[in-house]
Design a protein around this motif. Structure first.
Motif, PDB file in Angstrom:
ATOM      1  N   TRP A 108      19.821   0.621 -20.672  1.00 58.72           N
ATOM      2  CA  TRP A 108      18.501   0.366 -20.082  1.00 58.72           C
ATOM      3  C   TRP A 108      18.648  -0.406 -18.766  1.00 58.72           C
ATOM      4  O   TRP A 108      18.052  -0.067 -17.743  1.00 58.72           O
ATOM      5  CB  TRP A 108      17.690  -0.403 -21.114  1.00 58.72           C
ATOM      6  N   GLY A 109      19.488  -1.432 -18.771  1.00 60.18           N
ATOM      7  CA  GLY A 109      19.701  -2.217 -17.558  1.00 60.18           C
ATOM      8  C   GLY A 109      20.448  -1.468 -16.476  1.00 60.18           C
ATOM      9  O   GLY A 109      20.189  -1.667 -15.277  1.00 60.18           O
ATOM     10  N   ALA A 110      21.374  -0.594 -16.870  1.00 58.64           N
ATOM     11  CA  ALA A 110      22.123   0.180 -15.876  1.00 58.64           C
ATOM     12  C   ALA A 110      21.198   1.100 -15.090  1.00 58.64           C
ATOM     13  O   ALA A 110      21.329   1.244 -13.864  1.00 58.64           O
ATOM     14  CB  ALA A 110      23.220   0.986 -16.566  1.00 58.64           C
ATOM     15  N   ALA A 111      20.255   1.725 -15.786  1.00 57.35           N
ATOM     16  CA  ALA A 111      19.291   2.583 -15.096  1.00 57.35           C
ATOM     17  C   ALA A 111      18.433   1.764 -14.138  1.00 57.35           C
ATOM     18  O   ALA A 111      18.129   2.197 -13.019  1.00 57.35           O
ATOM     19  CB  ALA A 111      18.413   3.302 -16.117  1.00 57.35           C
ATOM     20  N   ALA A 112      18.041   0.557 -14.574  1.00 54.98           N
ATOM     21  CA  ALA A 112      17.253  -0.312 -13.689  1.00 54.98           C
ATOM     22  C   ALA A 112      18.053  -0.728 -12.467  1.00 54.98           C
ATOM     23  O   ALA A 112      17.497  -0.864 -11.362  1.00 54.98           O
ATOM     24  CB  ALA A 112      16.790  -1.552 -14.464  1.00 54.98           C
ATOM     25  N   ALA A 113      19.367  -0.926 -12.622  1.00 53.12           N
ATOM     26  CA  ALA A 113      20.210  -1.319 -11.491  1.00 53.12           C
ATOM     27  C   ALA A 113      20.237  -0.224 -10.423  1.00 53.12           C
ATOM     28  O   ALA A 113      20.225  -0.519  -9.222  1.00 53.12           O
ATOM     29  CB  ALA A 113      21.626  -1.616 -11.977  1.00 53.12           C
ATOM     30  N   VAL A 114      20.258   1.034 -10.860  1.00 51.00           N
ATOM     31  CA  VAL A 114      20.234   2.149  -9.911  1.00 51.00           C
ATOM     32  C   VAL A 114      18.932   2.107  -9.103  1.00 51.00           C
ATOM     33  O   VAL A 114      18.929   2.224  -7.866  1.00 51.00           O
ATOM     34  CB  VAL A 114      20.367   3.492 -10.654  1.00 51.00           C
ATOM     35  N   ALA A 115      17.805   1.935  -9.809  1.00 51.23           N
ATOM     36  CA  ALA A 115      16.514   1.905  -9.123  1.00 51.23           C
ATOM     37  C   ALA A 115      16.371   0.666  -8.239  1.00 51.23           C
ATOM     38  O   ALA A 115      15.811   0.738  -7.142  1.00 51.23           O
ATOM     39  CB  ALA A 115      15.390   1.950 -10.154  1.00 51.23           C
ATOM     40  N   GLY A 128       0.796  -1.221   0.000  1.00 52.65           N
ATOM     41  CA  GLY A 128       0.000   0.000   0.000  1.00 52.65           C
ATOM     42  C   GLY A 128       0.826   1.266   0.000  1.00 52.65           C
ATOM     43  O   GLY A 128       0.313   2.349   0.305  1.00 52.65           O
ATOM     44  N   THR A 129       2.113   1.157  -0.359  1.00 52.50           N
ATOM     45  CA  THR A 129       3.010   2.325  -0.385  1.00 52.50           C
ATOM     46  C   THR A 129       3.405   2.619  -1.838  1.00 52.50           C
ATOM     47  O   THR A 129       4.572   2.535  -2.209  1.00 52.50           O
ATOM     48  CB  THR A 129       4.256   2.091   0.486  1.00 52.50           C
ATOM     49  N   GLY A 130       2.399   2.945  -2.646  1.00 44.83           N
ATOM     50  CA  GLY A 130       2.653   3.229  -4.055  1.00 44.83           C
ATOM     51  C   GLY A 130       3.579   4.408  -4.270  1.00 44.83           C
ATOM     52  O   GLY A 130       4.241   4.495  -5.308  1.00 44.83           O
ATOM     53  N   ARG A 131       3.639   5.312  -3.302  1.00 47.71           N
ATOM     54  CA  ARG A 131       4.536   6.468  -3.431  1.00 47.71           C
ATOM     55  C   ARG A 131       5.984   6.014  -3.600  1.00 47.71           C
ATOM     56  O   ARG A 131       6.749   6.606  -4.371  1.00 47.71           O
ATOM     57  CB  ARG A 131       4.403   7.354  -2.188  1.00 47.71           C
ATOM     58  N   LYS A 132       6.363   4.955  -2.891  1.00 42.60           N
ATOM     59  CA  LYS A 132       7.732   4.459  -3.001  1.00 42.60           C
ATOM     60  C   LYS A 132       7.992   3.889  -4.396  1.00 42.60           C
ATOM     61  O   LYS A 132       9.084   4.054  -4.948  1.00 42.60           O
ATOM     62  CB  LYS A 132       8.005   3.403  -1.935  1.00 42.60           C
ATOM     63  N   ALA A 133       6.998   3.213  -4.960  1.00 40.98           N
ATOM     64  CA  ALA A 133       7.153   2.696  -6.318  1.00 40.98           C
ATOM     65  C   ALA A 133       7.319   3.845  -7.303  1.00 40.98           C
ATOM     66  O   ALA A 133       8.145   3.775  -8.232  1.00 40.98           O
ATOM     67  CB  ALA A 133       5.948   1.844  -6.694  1.00 40.98           C
ATOM     68  N   PHE A 134       6.547   4.898  -7.114  1.00 35.43           N
ATOM     69  CA  PHE A 134       6.641   6.071  -7.986  1.00 35.43           C
ATOM     70  C   PHE A 134       8.030   6.698  -7.912  1.00 35.43           C
ATOM     71  O   PHE A 134       8.651   6.994  -8.942  1.00 35.43           O
ATOM     72  CB  PHE A 134       5.578   7.094  -7.581  1.00 35.43           C
ATOM     73  N   VAL A 135       8.533   6.901  -6.699  1.00 34.59           N
ATOM     74  CA  VAL A 135       9.859   7.487  -6.527  1.00 34.59           C
ATOM     75  C   VAL A 135      10.927   6.592  -7.148  1.00 34.59           C
ATOM     76  O   VAL A 135      11.864   7.061  -7.801  1.00 34.59           O
ATOM     77  CB  VAL A 135      10.144   7.732  -5.030  1.00 34.59           C
ATOM     78  N   ASN A 136      10.778   5.283  -6.976  1.00 39.84           N
ATOM     79  CA  ASN A 136      11.748   4.345  -7.520  1.00 39.84           C
ATOM     80  C   ASN A 136      11.788   4.414  -9.042  1.00 39.84           C
ATOM     81  O   ASN A 136      12.864   4.459  -9.654  1.00 39.84           O
ATOM     82  CB  ASN A 136      11.394   2.935  -7.057  1.00 39.84           C
ATOM     83  N   CYS A 165      16.152  -1.401  -2.275  1.00 41.47           N
ATOM     84  CA  CYS A 165      16.609  -2.026  -1.023  1.00 41.47           C
ATOM     85  C   CYS A 165      16.681  -0.996   0.099  1.00 41.47           C
ATOM     86  O   CYS A 165      16.337  -1.281   1.257  1.00 41.47           O
ATOM     87  CB  CYS A 165      17.974  -2.668  -1.230  1.00 41.47           C
ATOM     88  N   ILE A 166      17.114   0.222  -0.252  1.00 48.30           N
ATOM     89  CA  ILE A 166      17.209   1.289   0.747  1.00 48.30           C
ATOM     90  C   ILE A 166      15.819   1.725   1.179  1.00 48.30           C
ATOM     91  O   ILE A 166      15.549   1.930   2.374  1.00 48.30           O
ATOM     92  CB  ILE A 166      18.008   2.470   0.176  1.00 48.30           C
TER      93      ILE A 166
END
Length: 428
Positions: free
Chosen positions: A187-194, A151-159, A199-200
């Motif tokens: 494309w994968g490098a950007a995903a690795a950052v997110a 229920g924390t969609g805000r975190k998904a948005f920020v990610n 995890c944080i």
């Protein structure tokens, strides 16, 4: 003195606001995903040309198949069974689910890297690059599902917003290399950052060692969802490969270009389960009689929105279209009408699919998806054999609209079964 009506209002108002808030974050997150995928596709199409863009599209649909495996085994059961539960229950489940996604990425990525390196050429190097970045791509997607389940969609948005920002310098770096593999790696490098930031955000470390326990614990749903999801993405992959064999690799790029024009709705359809299955599960727990209306509103809303977007695309001047898609525009713009009808039909069907997922009616949803996948491949390749790229687009549109009806025909019996089971349990 508070009346019964006032008490009901007091209870439902905050719930309504909470639902609206969660759906708003879900829509915002999907908007970010949509724009990111659209920008990525447009940038690659303009930079590489039609043939190379076709190779990138093959890598894209192949990633979709692996993503479906990951979701079916890891995050779909998480959303169905751990949405709205206490944090103490959600956290260990999220750790095992994300660990499972990471393990799927590592295992399949190793195979892609080995096979792609052996094959060589533009296609082989693109798939080898995809193998390298698969773990990061799947882990980021798993965090999004986990956040919506909590229920924390805000975190998904920020990610996802962070991933979109990280993609900008990565694309510029890839442009210097000028190869399909370079864009896949970017494309994968950007995903690795997110994925790392996920995890944080959660304070959870994925547990690949817990994958076996997770798969065993969720096997009644996971393996059916695996087959169902692979049916979706596998059908898209079979159509892409078959279209390339029948018409040519350039035709794959044309179809992908038409999909990009409808990118906002395709992205929403692909990821909507992250928001709406979790929300439908909450509706089922709190007010099961409202589930049908929730699903109908969801499906009809998407269908109408897709039709309006398609109508707007028909008004886009050729000059503006070529500015966006370059040489791909001329061929892709001819497929706007069938592509729009296909997306509208899929959007309507998603409403019923979400209801079946919330009901955990895995057998019914599996039957629906197998039918829809077979119709998609048959319509896409049969149409291609009869009338080339345009025929494939119209065949898929007809198959998608027909499949939507099948989904809705299964939702009614599933709701009645759930009602009977609820009564039986209450009487025990």
């Amino acid at each position: 003195m508070t009346t019964g009506k006032e008490k009901t209002t007091a209870r439902t108002a905050p719930t309504g606001r909470a639902v609206a808030g969660r759906l708003s974050w879900g829509l915002a997150d999907q908007a970010v995903c949509s724009m990111t995928n659209f920008a990525l596709g447009v940038y690659v199409a303009r930079s590489l040309g039609l043939a190379a863009f076709g190779v990138f599209s093959l890598a894209w649909v192949t990633y979709g198949v692996v993503l479906s495996v990951s979701r079916g085994l890891a995050t779909d059961p998480l959303v169905v069974r751990f949405s709205g539960v206490p944090a103490a229950t959600w956290r260990p489940a999220a750790a095992r689910a994300t660990g499972t996604a990471l393990g799927v990425g590592a295992a399949v990525g190793t195979v892609f890297l080995a096979v792609g390196s052996a094959v060589g050429g533009r296609v082989g190097t693109a798939f080898a690059a995809l193998g390298i970045v698969l773990p990061a791509l799947l882990l980021q997607d798993a965090w999004r599902f986990s956040f919506f389940a909590a229920g924390t969609g805000r975190k998904a948005f920020v990610n996802d917003l962070l991933g979109a920002v990280a993609l900008v310098p990565a694309m510029f770096a890839a442009a210097r290399a000028g190869s399909v593999a370079a864009y896949v790696l970017a494309w994968g490098a950007a995903a690795a950052v997110a994925a790392g930031y996920g995890c944080i955000q959660s304070g959870i470390r994925p547990r690949p060692a817990g994958a076996r326990h997770w798969l065993r614990e969720q096997r009644d749903l996971g393996y059916r969802y695996l087959v169902e999801n692979v049916g979706v993405s596998g059908a898209a992959q079979l159509r892409a490969y078959g279209l390339g064999a029948i018409v040519g690799v350039g035709a794959v790029g044309v179809i992908r270009g038409a999909e990009l024009l409808l990118g906002p709705f395709l992205a929403v359809l692909m990821g909507l389960s992250m928001v709406t299955v979790a929300e439908a599960a909450r509706v089922l727990r709190r007010a099961p009689h409202r589930l049908r209306a929730f699903c109908l509103l969801l499906g009809a809303g998407q269908a109408v929105a897709a039709l309006l977007w398609g109508a707007a695309l028909l008004l886009v001047p050729d000059r503006a279209g070529r500015l966006v898609l370059g040489d791909v525009w001329n061929s892709a713009s001819e497929l706007v009408v069938p592509a729009t009808l296909g997306v509208a039909g899929a959007g309507l069907g998603v409403g019923a699919m979400v209801g079946l997922r919330a009901l955990a009616a895995a057998r019914r949803s599996l039957r629906c998806q197998l039918f829809a996948s077979a119709a998609y491949v048959g319509g896409g390749l049969g149409g291609a054999a009869l009338a080339g790229t345009s025929g494939s687009a119209w065949g898929v549109a007809a198959a998608t609209v027909g499949s939507s009806a099948v989904w809705w025909l299964q939702l009614g019996p599933a709701l009645r079964e759930h009602h009977r089971n609820t009564i039986s349990e209450a009487m025990k």
